[in-house]
Design an enzyme around this catalytic site. Sequence first.
Site, PDB file in Angstrom:
ATOM      1  N   ASP A  92       0.861  -1.170   0.000  1.00 21.59           N
ATOM      2  CA  ASP A  92       0.000   0.000   0.000  1.00 21.59           C
ATOM      3  C   ASP A  92       0.907   1.234   0.000  1.00 21.59           C
ATOM      4  O   ASP A  92       1.787   1.365   0.848  1.00 21.59           O
ATOM      5  CB  ASP A  92      -0.904  -0.024   1.246  1.00 21.59           C
ATOM      6  CG  ASP A  92      -1.988   1.045   1.161  1.00 21.59           C
ATOM      7  OD1 ASP A  92      -2.131   1.668   0.096  1.00 21.59           O
ATOM      8  OD2 ASP A  92      -2.686   1.246   2.178  1.00 21.59           O
ATOM      9  N   ASP A 128      -3.540   2.595  -5.662  1.00 17.03           N
ATOM     10  CA  ASP A 128      -2.265   2.620  -4.941  1.00 17.03           C
ATOM     11  C   ASP A 128      -2.083   1.441  -4.004  1.00 17.03           C
ATOM     12  O   ASP A 128      -1.327   1.514  -3.050  1.00 17.03           O
ATOM     13  CB  ASP A 128      -2.161   3.924  -4.138  1.00 17.03           C
ATOM     14  CG  ASP A 128      -3.190   3.994  -3.033  1.00 17.03           C
ATOM     15  OD1 ASP A 128      -4.220   3.311  -3.147  1.00 17.03           O
ATOM     16  OD2 ASP A 128      -2.963   4.720  -2.059  1.00 17.03           O
ATOM     17  N   GLU A 129      -2.780   0.344  -4.267  1.00 15.87           N
ATOM     18  CA  GLU A 129      -2.743  -0.766  -3.335  1.00 15.87           C
ATOM     19  C   GLU A 129      -2.928  -2.067  -4.107  1.00 15.87           C
ATOM     20  O   GLU A 129      -3.808  -2.159  -4.960  1.00 15.87           O
ATOM     21  CB  GLU A 129      -3.904  -0.585  -2.342  1.00 15.87           C
ATOM     22  CG  GLU A 129      -3.940  -1.588  -1.222  1.00 15.87           C
ATOM     23  CD  GLU A 129      -5.157  -1.343  -0.306  1.00 15.87           C
ATOM     24  OE1 GLU A 129      -5.915  -0.376  -0.557  1.00 15.87           O
ATOM     25  OE2 GLU A 129      -5.346  -2.121   0.624  1.00 15.87           O
TER      26      GLU A 129
END
Lengths: 408, 380
Positions: free
Chosen positions: A8, A111-112
């Site tokens: 993350d 974003d993960e």
Amino acid sequence: MSTIFLVDMDAFFVSVEELYDPSLKGKPVVVGGELEWREGRWVAPRGVAAAASYAARRYGIHSAMPLAQALRLCPQAVFLPGHHDRYREHSEKIQEIFGSFTPRFEMVSVDEGYLDMTGTERLWGQPLKAAALLHERVRCQTGLPCSIGVAGSRLVAKVACELAKPNGVLAVVPGQEARLLAPLPVRRIPGIGKTTEKRLRQLGVKTVADLAAIGGGMLEEVFGASGAAMFRKTAGEDAGGWYDTAVGEAEDAKSISHETTFDIDTADGQKLQATLSELSQMVAHRLREQNFFARTVTLKLRYSDFRTITRAQTLPAPTDLDGDLFRTAMALFTAHWNGSAVRLVGVRASGLERRPGQMDLLDGERRQKWHKALEAADRVRGRFGFDAVQLAGGMAGSRKPKSTTGEE
Amino acid sequence: MGTLAKSMSQMEFTVNQADLVKELGLSQGVVEKKTTIPILSNVLIEARGEAIELTSTDLEIGVRSACPAKVSAEGSVTVPAKKLLDYVRLLESGEVTVRLQENFWVQITAKRARTRMVGMSRENFPVLPQMPDVVAHLGAGMLLDMIGKVIFAVSSEESRYTLNGALLVVRPDSVIMVATDGHRLAYVEAPYQAGVSSEVRALVGKKAMGELIRLLSQQEDPNSILDFGRDESHLFFRTGGRLLISRLLSGQFPNYEAVIPKENNRVVVLDRDAVAGALRRVSQFADERSHAVKLQLATGELKVSSSSSESGESEETLEAQYEGDAVQVGFNSQYLLDFLAAMGTGPVRLEFKDEQSAGQLCPAGADAPQYRYIVMPMRI
């Protein structure tokens, strides 16, 4: 035994902004909108924070917080409108790095991502070593910080990653999952939200250990299948819903939604209806674009006081028609709107199916006509943009508040 | 002695074990298994004259039946229906004596067996309406057959409540039943003089249909008659001393005549067992949720095929006397199998138009009652 990484990015949007403007480093930064100078003072636009830097978080600011509130908490914070093209570009770079470590990875947001690293020891070494390598490579190649959770299940990897933040790597030794989770508040378990937390509190449950002590039988009785899954989660197992699928398996979207925040809160029923019509059309348009049919329609209403309700209705048959979504959203709206001013409305389609499937006997002809008409409309929209064609009910909508408020 | 006399006077009767088991069996489908109203799990027992009456209800439907008994004290009580049947069924055949005692304890004695059950006062048991004037007399065997031919097409989708039952149409010289779930429609018509002078229509709920099957299949005489009645909010079906009461479903049943296809000119007649066998085998490799199979009709043959990304693919070709244009249509195989199971053995007639239009299936035998099944295709 699987080896799962959850990577993350730390304060992703803010970190990307810092790459372009290093002077932002260490400052409280909020991405979501620029302040306006009005009547001798700075005013925050409507809308919510998309991201907040760690410095801003120390003031109590978090993502999804209204910008006005963020400004009150930290008047000296830097407010940025955000550059989604930059975020997308960096997200792609990150995905490339993930792909170079394992072909089995799955992005859960921009974003993960989860990486299934099972069986890669010969290539990358022991999990903790591999994670450190990945962490370093992300930093070198993108200049962005991230945190990594390593565990035997996605659930524990997720929790470990939260604990590792910011800029850390945490690996959970197999067999220690339950011990890691036990002292944590139940909200840390993915899938336990505000409502479940509240109900659990009524049962005297605060920590994961309390939850485990209740026992699977009792939890199943109170919460049904999700209760049984909850119990398995206390032992660190992946259980329930999305967690039952393997990494990379659930590539299809789980839902499609559109929502809009009004410039000025409104209790005007007609305006709300028109907005719902427009949102329904946007959702249906995207359903058709991606060749999906939806089984469930959810209405989201946020009142001026930020009280938010979501109400869902399952349809007798999956649909991709504007009219079906709108009728259902409208029925939910009529049944649940309390008449007070609304700040935000949203329409969501879920229970998505690929197969167009079974045709309808009783109103089949009507549906077919609609299909033809909407396909034509979609073609026009493809050339001239979404607003080129509108159902009559959506004409008075105010998805783009600035253009419509001027006329009213 | 005084207290004993008082407790005796509350209710006492003796019945034959087998008779009681048979009548209690009728209540099992009606009583609520998971109810928030405990008394709905109970059966009401009323001892009066030379019989006991048993009543059970879930507020949607109710069943009342009687059983001859030696009543030594008239009275009434309610007891958990399932527990009572489970117990009485295990008793040896012969006489069973039931006695109501203080605080609604119910004593059951049979030979050397002795039990006390926890009962409840009848005070809170719902009052069921009385059978009004009879509207029509229907053949029990005929109605049983008709229900079996349409019940599988009734919708279980609660949001489509007008489809949660079958439409019963009684005409002066025929009886019709129709059911649809919005994807398929089953229609059956039988010539019959039910004693009505003008058409009577009623929507019969799925649960009531299920109970009617139970009730009617217990009739030994296939020629026995079922009395049908209605008031503003209930339907009544009475046969052989048993009465089924069903809350009337509201709403407008769709205009079924409008969906009956008229231009299905691609017709083939095949043996039912051959078609059903092929469908059953091929559908093993159909998508698990949609059960989609493809039917391809071409000169001399009908090909059934399926494919699923998870399990594989399968096809089978049936020889057929067909000379018309080729046509291919996708269907939910389960929908087709439902009909083939209900129609009975013999040849089946399949009629198609194109891949967008409803197909029609019917038994091809001449003596069959008017029975037809209309299914919408699947896009595949």
